[in-house]
Motif scaffolding. Structure first.
Motif, mmCIF file in Angstrom:
data_model
loop_
_atom_site.group_PDB
_atom_site.id
_atom_site.type_symbol
_atom_site.label_atom_id
_atom_site.label_comp_id
_atom_site.label_asym_id
_atom_site.label_seq_id
_atom_site.Cartn_x
_atom_site.Cartn_y
_atom_site.Cartn_z
ATOM 1 N N UNK A 125 0.852 -1.191 0.000
ATOM 2 C CA UNK A 125 0.000 0.000 0.000
ATOM 3 C C UNK A 125 0.893 1.248 0.000
ATOM 4 N N UNK A 126 0.662 2.190 -0.920
ATOM 5 C CA UNK A 126 1.591 3.307 -1.115
ATOM 6 C C UNK A 126 1.881 4.180 0.110
ATOM 7 N N UNK A 127 0.895 4.681 0.801
ATOM 8 C CA UNK A 127 1.168 5.690 1.835
ATOM 9 C C UNK A 127 1.400 5.071 3.208
ATOM 10 N N UNK A 128 0.477 4.252 3.661
ATOM 11 C CA UNK A 128 0.548 3.738 5.027
ATOM 12 C C UNK A 128 1.110 2.329 5.111
ATOM 13 N N UNK A 129 1.526 1.756 4.008
ATOM 14 C CA UNK A 129 1.967 0.367 3.990
ATOM 15 C C UNK A 129 3.183 0.087 4.845
ATOM 16 N N UNK A 130 4.199 0.927 4.728
ATOM 17 C CA UNK A 130 5.419 0.681 5.500
ATOM 18 C C UNK A 130 5.189 0.869 6.990
ATOM 19 N N UNK A 131 4.372 1.837 7.363
ATOM 20 C CA UNK A 131 4.068 2.047 8.779
ATOM 21 C C UNK A 131 3.320 0.850 9.352
ATOM 22 N N UNK A 132 2.338 0.350 8.614
ATOM 23 C CA UNK A 132 1.591 -0.822 9.069
ATOM 24 C C UNK A 132 2.488 -2.053 9.124
ATOM 25 N N UNK A 133 3.365 -2.191 8.142
ATOM 26 C CA UNK A 133 4.295 -3.322 8.129
ATOM 27 C C UNK A 133 5.217 -3.288 9.348
ATOM 28 N N UNK A 134 5.724 -2.110 9.675
ATOM 29 C CA UNK A 134 6.597 -1.986 10.844
ATOM 30 C C UNK A 134 5.856 -2.312 12.138
ATOM 31 N N UNK A 135 4.594 -1.903 12.238
ATOM 32 C CA UNK A 135 3.805 -2.194 13.439
ATOM 33 C C UNK A 135 3.534 -3.693 13.565
ATOM 34 N N UNK A 136 3.176 -4.329 12.471
ATOM 35 C CA UNK A 136 2.907 -5.770 12.494
ATOM 36 C C UNK A 136 4.192 -6.541 12.772
ATOM 37 N N UNK A 137 5.297 -6.097 12.191
ATOM 38 C CA UNK A 137 6.578 -6.760 12.421
ATOM 39 C C UNK A 137 7.002 -6.640 13.887
ATOM 40 N N UNK A 138 6.742 -5.488 14.482
ATOM 41 C CA UNK A 138 7.037 -5.313 15.907
ATOM 42 C C UNK A 138 6.187 -6.222 16.782
ATOM 43 N N UNK A 139 4.920 -6.384 16.405
ATOM 44 C CA UNK A 139 4.047 -7.289 17.156
ATOM 45 C C UNK A 139 4.502 -8.738 16.994
ATOM 46 N N UNK A 140 4.954 -9.100 15.802
ATOM 47 C CA UNK A 140 5.451 -10.463 15.585
ATOM 48 C C UNK A 140 6.732 -10.703 16.383
ATOM 49 N N UNK A 141 7.586 -9.686 16.487
ATOM 50 C CA UNK A 141 8.781 -9.819 17.326
ATOM 51 C C UNK A 141 8.407 -10.042 18.789
ATOM 52 N N UNK A 142 7.374 -9.344 19.248
ATOM 53 C CA UNK A 142 6.921 -9.521 20.631
ATOM 54 C C UNK A 142 6.368 -10.923 20.852
ATOM 55 N N UNK A 143 5.669 -11.467 19.863
ATOM 56 C CA UNK A 143 5.141 -12.829 19.980
ATOM 57 C C UNK A 143 6.292 -13.832 20.013
ATOM 58 N N UNK A 144 7.346 -13.582 19.226
ATOM 59 C CA UNK A 144 8.497 -14.490 19.218
ATOM 60 C C UNK A 144 9.197 -14.540 20.569
ATOM 61 N N UNK A 145 9.126 -13.465 21.338
ATOM 62 C CA UNK A 145 9.821 -13.403 22.628
ATOM 63 C C UNK A 145 8.989 -13.921 23.792
ATOM 64 N N UNK A 146 7.772 -14.389 23.541
ATOM 65 C CA UNK A 146 6.928 -14.927 24.597
ATOM 66 C C UNK A 146 7.560 -16.195 25.160
ATOM 67 N N UNK A 147 7.782 -16.250 26.464
ATOM 68 C CA UNK A 147 8.419 -17.438 27.042
ATOM 69 C C UNK A 147 7.428 -18.585 27.242
ATOM 70 N N UNK A 148 7.443 -19.537 26.352
ATOM 71 C CA UNK A 148 6.567 -20.712 26.489
ATOM 72 C C UNK A 148 7.391 -21.914 26.867
#
Length: 62
Positions: free
Chosen positions: A39-62
């Motif tokens: 997506x031209x305008x907001x795509x990179x911002x949304x991608x960075x937010x989702x990537x940050x959330x995925x990083x947080x999920x990866x660090x969950x201690x299970x």
């Protein structure tokens, strides 16, 4: 015979815990983020937010 099946299921459940379970959640999140980044305008911002959330999920201690 039923005890062997129960033991196999418990052993499999023990192997599927931890890192594997977080990858099951974070990999689709990263794929969606990559698609949204088109997506031209907001795509990179949304991608960075989702990537940050995925990083947080990866660090969950299970």
């Amino acid at each position: 015979m039923n005890w062997i099946k129960l033991f196999a299921v418990l052993l499999l459940a023990g192997q599927l815990s931890g890192c594997f379970l977080t990858k099951v959640v974070s990999v689709p999140m990263r794929a969606v983020g990559a698609v949204i980044s088109i997506i031209p305008v907001a795509g990179n911002t949304a991608h960075d937010a989702i990537d940050g959330a995925a990083d947080a999920v990866d660090e969950v201690p299970l």
